[in-house]
Design a protein around this motif. Structure first.
Motif, PDB file in Angstrom:
ATOM      1  N   TRP A  39       0.815  -1.224   0.000  1.00  0.00           N
ATOM      2  CA  TRP A  39       0.000   0.000   0.000  1.00  0.00           C
ATOM      3  C   TRP A  39       0.841   1.263   0.000  1.00  0.00           C
ATOM      4  O   TRP A  39       0.489   2.246  -0.653  1.00  0.00           O
ATOM      5  CB  TRP A  39      -0.970  -0.025   1.181  1.00  0.00           C
ATOM      6  N   VAL A  40       1.939   1.277   0.716  1.00  0.00           N
ATOM      7  CA  VAL A  40       2.797   2.461   0.715  1.00  0.00           C
ATOM      8  C   VAL A  40       3.372   2.688  -0.672  1.00  0.00           C
ATOM      9  O   VAL A  40       3.391   3.817  -1.181  1.00  0.00           O
ATOM     10  CB  VAL A  40       3.915   2.331   1.768  1.00  0.00           C
ATOM     11  N   ALA A  41       3.829   1.620  -1.320  1.00  0.00           N
ATOM     12  CA  ALA A  41       4.375   1.750  -2.673  1.00  0.00           C
ATOM     13  C   ALA A  41       3.315   2.256  -3.642  1.00  0.00           C
ATOM     14  O   ALA A  41       3.585   3.080  -4.511  1.00  0.00           O
ATOM     15  CB  ALA A  41       4.928   0.411  -3.139  1.00  0.00           C
ATOM     16  N   ARG A  42       2.099   1.762  -3.475  1.00  0.00           N
ATOM     17  CA  ARG A  42       1.005   2.171  -4.365  1.00  0.00           C
ATOM     18  C   ARG A  42       0.709   3.662  -4.228  1.00  0.00           C
ATOM     19  O   ARG A  42       0.586   4.386  -5.216  1.00  0.00           O
ATOM     20  CB  ARG A  42      -0.241   1.351  -4.051  1.00  0.00           C
ATOM     21  N   LEU A  43       0.596   4.132  -2.996  1.00  0.00           N
ATOM     22  CA  LEU A  43       0.301   5.547  -2.756  1.00  0.00           C
ATOM     23  C   LEU A  43       1.478   6.427  -3.155  1.00  0.00           C
ATOM     24  O   LEU A  43       1.300   7.502  -3.741  1.00  0.00           O
ATOM     25  CB  LEU A  43      -0.054   5.766  -1.286  1.00  0.00           C
ATOM     26  N   ALA A  44       2.682   5.961  -2.823  1.00  0.00           N
ATOM     27  CA  ALA A  44       3.876   6.761  -3.101  1.00  0.00           C
ATOM     28  C   ALA A  44       4.138   6.881  -4.595  1.00  0.00           C
ATOM     29  O   ALA A  44       4.528   7.953  -5.082  1.00  0.00           O
ATOM     30  CB  ALA A  44       5.092   6.150  -2.409  1.00  0.00           C
ATOM     31  N   SER A  45       3.926   5.817  -5.331  1.00  0.00           N
ATOM     32  CA  SER A  45       4.242   5.823  -6.764  1.00  0.00           C
ATOM     33  C   SER A  45       3.439   6.861  -7.522  1.00  0.00           C
ATOM     34  O   SER A  45       3.945   7.478  -8.469  1.00  0.00           O
ATOM     35  CB  SER A  45       4.006   4.435  -7.358  1.00  0.00           C
ATOM     36  N   ARG A  46       2.206   7.048  -7.134  1.00  0.00           N
ATOM     37  CA  ARG A  46       1.381   8.060  -7.813  1.00  0.00           C
ATOM     38  C   ARG A  46       1.991   9.448  -7.657  1.00  0.00           C
ATOM     39  O   ARG A  46       1.868  10.291  -8.536  1.00  0.00           O
ATOM     40  CB  ARG A  46      -0.037   8.047  -7.242  1.00  0.00           C
ATOM     41  N   ILE A  47       2.630   9.679  -6.532  1.00  0.00           N
ATOM     42  CA  ILE A  47       3.269  10.970  -6.280  1.00  0.00           C
ATOM     43  C   ILE A  47       4.627  11.030  -6.958  1.00  0.00           C
ATOM     44  O   ILE A  47       4.977  12.007  -7.622  1.00  0.00           O
ATOM     45  CB  ILE A  47       3.398  11.194  -4.760  1.00  0.00           C
ATOM     46  N   GLU A  48       5.403   9.975  -6.799  1.00  0.00           N
ATOM     47  CA  GLU A  48       6.771   9.956  -7.324  1.00  0.00           C
ATOM     48  C   GLU A  48       6.809  10.017  -8.852  1.00  0.00           C
ATOM     49  O   GLU A  48       7.752  10.561  -9.431  1.00  0.00           O
ATOM     50  CB  GLU A  48       7.472   8.687  -6.842  1.00  0.00           C
ATOM     51  N   LEU A  49       5.790   9.486  -9.520  1.00  0.00           N
ATOM     52  CA  LEU A  49       5.792   9.433 -10.977  1.00  0.00           C
ATOM     53  C   LEU A  49       5.041  10.593 -11.634  1.00  0.00           C
ATOM     54  O   LEU A  49       5.108  10.747 -12.853  1.00  0.00           O
ATOM     55  CB  LEU A  49       5.170   8.107 -11.452  1.00  0.00           C
ATOM     56  N   SER A  50       4.354  11.402 -10.844  1.00  0.00           N
ATOM     57  CA  SER A  50       3.515  12.450 -11.419  1.00  0.00           C
ATOM     58  C   SER A  50       4.275  13.767 -11.593  1.00  0.00           C
ATOM     59  O   SER A  50       5.019  14.186 -10.697  1.00  0.00           O
ATOM     60  CB  SER A  50       2.294  12.692 -10.528  1.00  0.00           C
ATOM     61  N   ASP A  51       4.052  14.400 -12.749  1.00  0.00           N
ATOM     62  CA  ASP A  51       4.645  15.718 -12.994  1.00  0.00           C
ATOM     63  C   ASP A  51       3.799  16.835 -12.403  1.00  0.00           C
ATOM     64  O   ASP A  51       4.238  17.991 -12.355  1.00  0.00           O
ATOM     65  CB  ASP A  51       4.791  15.956 -14.509  1.00  0.00           C
ATOM     66  N   ALA A  52       2.567  16.515 -11.976  1.00  0.00           N
ATOM     67  CA  ALA A  52       1.645  17.526 -11.432  1.00  0.00           C
ATOM     68  C   ALA A  52       1.207  17.106 -10.035  1.00  0.00           C
ATOM     69  O   ALA A  52       1.287  15.921  -9.677  1.00  0.00           O
ATOM     70  CB  ALA A  52       0.438  17.675 -12.353  1.00  0.00           C
ATOM     71  N   PRO A  53       0.755  18.052  -9.212  1.00  0.00           N
ATOM     72  CA  PRO A  53       0.280  17.699  -7.873  1.00  0.00           C
ATOM     73  C   PRO A  53      -0.852  16.677  -7.932  1.00  0.00           C
ATOM     74  O   PRO A  53      -1.734  16.761  -8.798  1.00  0.00           O
ATOM     75  CB  PRO A  53      -0.209  19.035  -7.303  1.00  0.00           C
ATOM     76  N   THR A  54      -0.831  15.725  -7.036  1.00  0.00           N
ATOM     77  CA  THR A  54      -1.846  14.679  -6.983  1.00  0.00           C
ATOM     78  C   THR A  54      -2.778  14.900  -5.795  1.00  0.00           C
ATOM     79  O   THR A  54      -2.419  15.565  -4.824  1.00  0.00           O
ATOM     80  CB  THR A  54      -1.201  13.295  -6.854  1.00  0.00           C
ATOM     81  N   CYS A  55      -3.960  14.304  -5.882  1.00  0.00           N
ATOM     82  CA  CYS A  55      -4.915  14.335  -4.768  1.00  0.00           C
ATOM     83  C   CYS A  55      -5.486  12.927  -4.634  1.00  0.00           C
ATOM     84  O   CYS A  55      -6.139  12.421  -5.548  1.00  0.00           O
ATOM     85  CB  CYS A  55      -6.034  15.340  -5.038  1.00  0.00           C
ATOM     86  N   GLN A  56      -5.202  12.279  -3.505  1.00  0.00           N
ATOM     87  CA  GLN A  56      -5.640  10.896  -3.297  1.00  0.00           C
ATOM     88  C   GLN A  56      -6.561  10.809  -2.086  1.00  0.00           C
ATOM     89  O   GLN A  56      -6.389  11.540  -1.101  1.00  0.00           O
ATOM     90  CB  GLN A  56      -4.427   9.983  -3.072  1.00  0.00           C
ATOM     91  N   LEU A  57      -7.516   9.880  -2.156  1.00  0.00           N
ATOM     92  CA  LEU A  57      -8.412   9.580  -1.048  1.00  0.00           C
ATOM     93  C   LEU A  57      -8.105   8.182  -0.548  1.00  0.00           C
ATOM     94  O   LEU A  57      -7.957   7.242  -1.340  1.00  0.00           O
ATOM     95  CB  LEU A  57      -9.877   9.666  -1.485  1.00  0.00           C
ATOM     96  N   PHE A  58      -8.015   8.033   0.766  1.00  0.00           N
ATOM     97  CA  PHE A  58      -7.557   6.785   1.372  1.00  0.00           C
ATOM     98  C   PHE A  58      -8.415   6.512   2.596  1.00  0.00           C
ATOM     99  O   PHE A  58      -8.791   7.446   3.317  1.00  0.00           O
ATOM    100  CB  PHE A  58      -6.091   6.937   1.770  1.00  0.00           C
ATOM    101  N   THR A  59      -8.742   5.255   2.826  1.00  0.00           N
ATOM    102  CA  THR A  59      -9.530   4.941   4.006  1.00  0.00           C
ATOM    103  C   THR A  59      -9.146   3.578   4.552  1.00  0.00           C
ATOM    104  O   THR A  59      -8.398   2.813   3.939  1.00  0.00           O
ATOM    105  CB  THR A  59     -11.042   4.996   3.704  1.00  0.00           C
ATOM    106  N   GLY A  60      -9.683   3.272   5.703  1.00  0.00           N
ATOM    107  CA  GLY A  60      -9.441   1.995   6.371  1.00  0.00           C
ATOM    108  C   GLY A  60     -10.079   2.047   7.741  1.00  0.00           C
ATOM    109  O   GLY A  60     -10.275   3.126   8.307  1.00  0.00           O
ATOM    110  N   LEU A  61     -10.427   0.897   8.260  1.00  0.00           N
ATOM    111  CA  LEU A  61     -11.006   0.860   9.597  1.00  0.00           C
ATOM    112  C   LEU A  61      -9.993   1.349  10.623  1.00  0.00           C
ATOM    113  O   LEU A  61      -8.795   1.084  10.480  1.00  0.00           O
ATOM    114  CB  LEU A  61     -11.410  -0.570   9.947  1.00  0.00           C
TER     115      LEU A  61
END
Length: 438
Positions: A39-61
């Motif tokens: 999960w950390v790699a998944r969330l981080a990769s979207r940021i590390e690979l993007s040339d523009a600011p990202t906005c992610q929504l995340f949840t969990g119990l």
């Protein structure tokens, strides 16, 4: 077991503590692939690979390991040979009133406040004094010019740098702030974005590539029993359809209540699952040994093997297996069962004390679940999906997710199941039998 040793172990098993990756109790569950993906790699990769600011929504119990993984995410994104971002972690429960409805201005201002504090500390300045000038001083000056109500004693703010804290604790001030900002929302957001652009520059001057903001604890936004629907409705307005007002010129990640995932306007939400203890029936079912091994390691990182043997006696192996099974792979539940085991007056635990420990979990769930939820829960148990056909079912799904009655797992696709103790509630068991009976 000596009293000092017991006290030491008891405090190592506090179920509500989010662990930092450096904590000796932490284990990397995702390296073991017991939650489907890293999960950390998944969330981080979207940021590390993007040339523009990202906005992610995340949840969990609460207690699923979400906050711990977000701390690990922040550490990864700060690596100099990685993204090299300055991470700003915001604990929403510290800066927002999570018992009442939320609004865009509350969250945006909390983000700006946290970024400013983090930058000032990194620059070697005192946030308590430095925040009295700059953006917050300009914002307060604009508010008092735009709405003279803010000049009255009941709405005054002693230190403008603490405006976010004042808004959390003073409902009347918060409501007036929302009303005033609401009339000028586009201007407010434009100025916030300009300020965050300046903050990005300050982060770069400190040797970072920019900022990343992680807003944690918003999944705890539930309100009280009378306000629950109103609070969830406010969260739906703020975060639905990609949270357009919360897309800022810096990388952002927001946690949201799990109840929102059953609503159609939330297609892209990452939902951290439980430790998988069993395979999905489509994959043949049966025990998933890697999940059991990971759960066992989670226990051993808190209570070493020799202490487990002293705590549970001759039946240690069987009892630990029961604890793991009874948790449903829910990390907080598992740690809480171990924590409560250490409360026993007799060690090793007697058979009756151990049965009582497990029954107490079942009793808690029985009190939570109304009889009219039994048919829907049975459908989840047999289909392994979160099917919602009506508004009444949506409300049931909201409540069951919020109270950990329904747990999420991940193989190649996500699937759901009931907490093991819920399956044994007579009314739920009867409905399950009715559905599977030929």
């Amino acid at each position: 077991m000596e009293k000092d040793r017991r006290r030491y172990l008891f405090n190592r098993c506090k179920p509500d503590v989010a662990l930092r990756p450096s904590d000796d109790r932490y284990i990397d569950l995702d390296a073991r692939r017991v939650r489907g993906v890293d999960w950390v790699a998944r969330l981080a990769s979207r940021i590390e690979l993007s040339d523009a600011p990202t906005c992610q929504l995340f949840t969990g119990l609460p207690g699923s390991g979400k906050s711990t993984e977000l701390l690990r995410l922040a550490e990864r994104l700060e690596l100099r040979d990685g993204a090299n971002l300055l991470a700003v972690v915001v604990s929403a429960e510290e800066v927002l009133d999570l018992l009442g409805p939320i609004d865009v201005p509350d969250i945006v201002l909390a983000v700006v406040s946290a970024c400013e504090r983090t930058l000032l500390e990194a620059e070697g300045k005192d946030p308590e004094t430095a925040m009295e000038i700059g953006y917050f001083a300009r914002l307060w000056a604009w508010l008092t010019r735009t709405d003279v109500t803010f000049t009255r004693a009941e709405f005054s703010v002693e230190k403008v740098g603490r405006l976010t804290a004042e808004l959390k604790t003073r409902p009347n001030l918060r409501q007036r702030f929302r009303e005033t900002i609401g009339v000028h929302l586009n201007r407010f957001l434009a100025e916030v974005r300009d300020e965050l652009e300046v903050m990005q520059g300050r982060a770069v001057a400190l040797g970072h590539a920019g900022l990343v903001v992680i807003v944690d604890s918003l999944e705890k936004l539930r309100g009280t029993r009378p306000t629950r629907d109103q609070v969830l409705a406010s969260a739906e307005r703020v975060f639905s359809d990609g949270a357009p007002h919360l897309q800022l010129p810096v990388h952002t990640l927001y946690t949201i209540p799990t109840a929102l995932v059953s609503r159609k306007r939330f297609a892209q939400v990452d939902f951290i699952p439980m430790i998988k203890l069993h395979q999905h029936p489509h994959d043949g079912g049966g025990r998933f040994q890697d999940g059991y091994d990971a759960a066992m390691q989670l226990l051993l990182q808190r209570v070493p093997e020799r202490d487990l043997a002293e705590l549970f006696g001759a039946n240690t192996e069987a009892r630990v297996e029961q604890l793991i099974e009874w948790s449903g792979g829910y990390p907080r539940e598992l740690v809480r069962l171990l924590h409560d085991s250490l409360l026993s007056e007799t060690i090793p635990l007697s058979d009756s004390d151990f049965r009582r420990l497990l029954n107490e979990v079942g009793d808690q769930y029985r009190k939570l679940i109304p009889a009219d939820a039994f048919p829907w829960l049975a459908r989840v148990a047999t289909e392994r999906y979160l099917t919602v056909d009506t508004e009444a079912q949506r409300q049931t799904a909201d409540a069951m997710l919020a109270h950990n009655v329904v747990l999420r797992y991940l193989n190649d696709q996500d699937w759901f199941d009931l907490h093991p103790s819920v399956r044994q509630i007579p009314g739920v068991a009867a409905e399950i039998q009715r559905l599977i009976r030929p």
